[in-house]
Scaffold this active site. Structure first.
Site, PDB file in Angstrom:
ATOM      1  N   TYR A 194      12.375  -6.512  -0.542  1.00 37.78           N
ATOM      2  CA  TYR A 194      11.278  -6.712   0.407  1.00 37.78           C
ATOM      3  C   TYR A 194      10.256  -5.584   0.266  1.00 37.78           C
ATOM      4  O   TYR A 194       9.048  -5.804   0.153  1.00 37.78           O
ATOM      5  CB  TYR A 194      11.802  -6.778   1.855  1.00 37.78           C
ATOM      6  CG  TYR A 194      10.660  -6.872   2.864  1.00 37.78           C
ATOM      7  CD1 TYR A 194      10.250  -5.760   3.590  1.00 37.78           C
ATOM      8  CD2 TYR A 194       9.957  -8.068   3.035  1.00 37.78           C
ATOM      9  CE1 TYR A 194       9.175  -5.834   4.465  1.00 37.78           C
ATOM     10  CE2 TYR A 194       8.881  -8.152   3.911  1.00 37.78           C
ATOM     11  CZ  TYR A 194       8.495  -7.028   4.618  1.00 37.78           C
ATOM     12  OH  TYR A 194       7.409  -7.108   5.482  1.00 37.78           O
TER      13      TYR A 194
ATOM     14  N   ARG B  16      10.492   5.053  10.843  1.00 39.05           N
ATOM     15  CA  ARG B  16       9.699   5.636  11.932  1.00 39.05           C
ATOM     16  C   ARG B  16       9.402   4.590  12.995  1.00 39.05           C
ATOM     17  O   ARG B  16       9.388   4.884  14.183  1.00 39.05           O
ATOM     18  CB  ARG B  16       8.388   6.204  11.363  1.00 39.05           C
ATOM     19  CG  ARG B  16       7.451   6.789  12.403  1.00 39.05           C
ATOM     20  CD  ARG B  16       6.051   6.963  11.867  1.00 39.05           C
ATOM     21  NE  ARG B  16       5.429   5.663  11.555  1.00 39.05           N
ATOM     22  CZ  ARG B  16       4.273   5.535  10.906  1.00 39.05           C
ATOM     23  NH1 ARG B  16       3.642   6.608  10.473  1.00 39.05           N
ATOM     24  NH2 ARG B  16       3.754   4.344  10.662  1.00 39.05           N
TER      25      ARG B  16
HETATM   26  C1  LIG Z   1       2.690  -0.537   2.773  1.00 37.86           C
HETATM   27  C2  LIG Z   1       1.955   0.566   2.025  1.00 37.86           C
HETATM   28  C3  LIG Z   1       2.861   1.808   1.971  1.00 37.86           C
HETATM   29  C4  LIG Z   1       1.653   0.108   0.613  1.00 37.86           C
HETATM   30  C5  LIG Z   1       0.635   0.876   2.796  1.00 37.86           C
HETATM   31  N1  LIG Z   1      -0.195   1.947   2.190  1.00 37.86           N
HETATM   32  C6  LIG Z   1      -0.161   3.193   2.732  1.00 37.86           C
HETATM   33  O1  LIG Z   1       0.670   3.518   3.581  1.00 37.86           O
HETATM   34  C7  LIG Z   1      -1.192   4.202   2.260  1.00 37.86           C
HETATM   35  C8  LIG Z   1      -1.292   5.377   3.216  1.00 37.86           C
HETATM   36  C9  LIG Z   1      -1.790   4.904   4.567  1.00 37.86           C
HETATM   37  O2  LIG Z   1      -2.330   3.832   4.730  1.00 37.86           O
HETATM   38  N2  LIG Z   1      -1.542   5.736   5.579  1.00 37.86           N
HETATM   39  C10 LIG Z   1      -1.918   5.411   6.966  1.00 37.86           C
HETATM   40  C11 LIG Z   1      -0.859   5.927   7.902  1.00 37.86           C
HETATM   41  C12 LIG Z   1       0.223   4.946   8.123  1.00 37.86           C
HETATM   42  O3  LIG Z   1      -0.015   3.745   7.833  1.00 37.86           O
HETATM   43  O4  LIG Z   1       1.282   5.373   8.562  1.00 37.86           O
HETATM   44  C13 LIG Z   1      -3.150   6.160   7.378  1.00 37.86           C
HETATM   45  O5  LIG Z   1      -3.811   5.636   8.283  1.00 37.86           O
HETATM   46  O6  LIG Z   1      -3.337   7.271   6.831  1.00 37.86           O
HETATM   47  O7  LIG Z   1      -0.896   4.708   0.963  1.00 37.86           O
HETATM   48  C14 LIG Z   1      -0.516   3.740  -0.009  1.00 37.86           C
HETATM   49  C15 LIG Z   1      -0.528   4.367  -1.378  1.00 37.86           C
HETATM   50  C16 LIG Z   1      -1.390   5.403  -1.656  1.00 37.86           C
HETATM   51  C17 LIG Z   1      -1.342   6.036  -2.917  1.00 37.86           C
HETATM   52  C18 LIG Z   1      -0.415   5.662  -3.881  1.00 37.86           C
HETATM   53  C19 LIG Z   1       0.482   4.599  -3.612  1.00 37.86           C
HETATM   54  C20 LIG Z   1       1.441   4.180  -4.555  1.00 37.86           C
HETATM   55  C21 LIG Z   1       2.314   3.144  -4.269  1.00 37.86           C
HETATM   56  C22 LIG Z   1       2.237   2.481  -3.049  1.00 37.86           C
HETATM   57  C23 LIG Z   1       1.328   2.875  -2.090  1.00 37.86           C
HETATM   58  C24 LIG Z   1       0.431   3.934  -2.350  1.00 37.86           C
HETATM   59  C25 LIG Z   1      -1.319   2.455   0.069  1.00 37.86           C
HETATM   60  C26 LIG Z   1      -2.268   2.151  -0.894  1.00 37.86           C
HETATM   61  C27 LIG Z   1      -2.964   0.927  -0.803  1.00 37.86           C
HETATM   62 CL1  LIG Z   1      -4.141   0.541  -1.984  1.00 37.86          CL
HETATM   63  C28 LIG Z   1      -2.717   0.031   0.249  1.00 37.86           C
HETATM   64  C29 LIG Z   1      -1.784   0.371   1.230  1.00 37.86           C
HETATM   65  C30 LIG Z   1      -1.098   1.581   1.158  1.00 37.86           C
END
Ligand SMILES: CC(C)(C)CN1C(=O)[C@@H](CC(=O)N[C@@H](CC(=O)O)C(=O)O)O[C@H](c2cccc3ccccc23)c2cc(Cl)ccc21
Length: 348
Positions: free
Chosen positions: A143, A193
């Site tokens: 998942y 969390r």
């Molecule tokens: C589910 C997830 C972990 C993929 C979400 N995700 C992330 O969590 C964000 C961070 C984020 O959104 N933080 C939130 C706080 C929070 O949600 O708790 C903020 O407001 O700062 O980072 C990721 C992310 C960033 C950089 C490299 C990555 C490599 C693999 C997978 C994900 C990667 C992310 C990159 C992209 Cl392009 C799209 C989504 C994400």
């Protein structure tokens, strides 16, 4: 059509981005050149797909086909939903034609990556909607692969295409496992969390803690809400944290391959936030009373202090040692955290 600085579609996209994820939007806006726009649109398309998956008011007969076809809507200028999501996400869905317009201004190779990952993620979400719970650790990892690991695979391809990172390294399928681990580390941290927020969800909570883990500590997952089960709840929490930590070494290996400063910060900042969150959650019963977050001051410090791989190693070491020392004392008290996982992460 190429993107102009005042382009109204991109202005909308960046304004929604800044509203839905303040701290992360800063690191996206620091990315250089066309990859900044590509990652901004990628992030919004993924949030829109996530909004559809999360919308419990959407009946399955509408949701299931929509998850499978969502990737095709990147090309559909007429697509918009006026009854999906809340707050900023509702506006994102209503004004999706602006996202589509911006998407169609990206270079074709970037478009292809975004559509491919969205298609694979939507298909994976579809498979899991049918399951009413996550049973095995294998399903838990699958998942998280669908909703987060694939994001890492897509980002690695975008980094390679932009030439900001070495295509021989970042376009290689050998990197897929490391890209996947980057996503699993973040997603598992969020799942740990958000226990209380998720289990209190109305009308029906969607929980992702795998029965193969929590089943050793309770008959039902919602038992952890009760204070009288706190000891078992915290033992389960520690087990979940150690499971998430098992991806730390792959994440460190992935980050050590990055060369471009803005790409490094984009990748490293969420990772150091995640190890910090795991450390705050470890052995912390408050996870079952409220959403435990890093103090604002600490998050801000982590953002400015994460400049180099040395910084990341140091930060990971500090937090892993913190978890390790707590685990050691618990070990003395005869509880059974998988300490070796934690110490393996420290040795990274
Ligand atoms: C589910 C997830 C972990 C993929 C979400 N995700 C992330 O969590 C964000 C961070 C984020 O959104 N933080 C939130 C706080 C929070 O949600 O708790 C903020 O407001 O700062 O980072 C990721 C992310 C960033 C950089 C490299 C990555 C490599 C693999 C997978 C994900 C990667 C992310 C990159 C992209 Cl392009 C799209 C989504 C994400």
């Amino acid at each position: 059509a190429r993107r102009l600085p005042q382009d109204p579609s991109f202005k909308f996209c960046y304004s929604v981005l800044n509203r839905v994820s303040r701290s992360f939007a800063i690191v996206i806006c620091n990315l250089r050149g066309e990859i900044r726009d590509a990652v901004c649109i990628f992030y919004l398309v993924l949030r829109a797909l996530d909004t559809v998956e999360d919308d419990m008011a959407l009946p399955d007969e509408k949701k299931l086909p929509l998850l499978l076809s969502f990737h095709t809507l990147c090309y559909d200028r007429g697509f918009s939903m006026d009854d999906c999501g809340t707050g900023d996400y509702k506006e994102l869905m209503e004004k999706y034609p602006l996202v589509v317009d911006a998407f169609l201004k990206l270079s074709k190779p970037y478009q292809d990556v975004i559509v491919d990952i969205t298609k694979r993620m939507g298909a994976g979400m579809h498979d899991f909607i049918e399951k009413d719970e996550v049973k095995t650790i294998k399903d838990y990892n699958l998942y998280c692969h669908y909703v987060a690991g694939l994001v890492g695979v897509g980002l690695s391809n975008l980094f390679a295409m932009s030439k900001l990172e070495d295509p021989k390294v970042f376009a290689s399928p050998n990197l897929d496992d490391l890209s996947n681990s980057m996503g699993l580390f973040l997603q598992k941290t969020n799942i740990i969390r958000d226990y209380l927020e998720d289990i209190m969800e109305e009308p029906a909570p969607r929980m992702f803690w795998p029965r193969e883990i929590w089943g050793k500590y309770a008959k039902e997952l919602d038992e952890f809400k009760l204070g009288c089960n706190r000891e078992k709840a915290v033992e389960c929490l520690n087990h979940m944290v150690c499971n998430a930590l098992s991806h730390a070494t792959d994440a460190l290996t992935y980050m050590s391959k990055l060369r471009e400063k803005s790409v490094f910060a984009f990748c490293a900042i969420p990772q150091v936030m995640a190890i910090g969150t795991l450390a705050v959650c470890y052995n912390n019963g408050e996870v079952f009373e409220r959403v435990v977050k890093l103090r604002k001051g600490l998050s801000a410090q982590l953002m400015v202090k994460t400049k180099s791989m040395e910084d990341v190693y140091r930060i990971f070491l500090v937090f892993a040692r913190d978890i390790g020392s707590t685990a050691q004392t618990l070990q003395m008290k005869g509880s059974d955290p998988t300490v070796e996982d934690v110490l393996k992460a420290v040795d990274a």
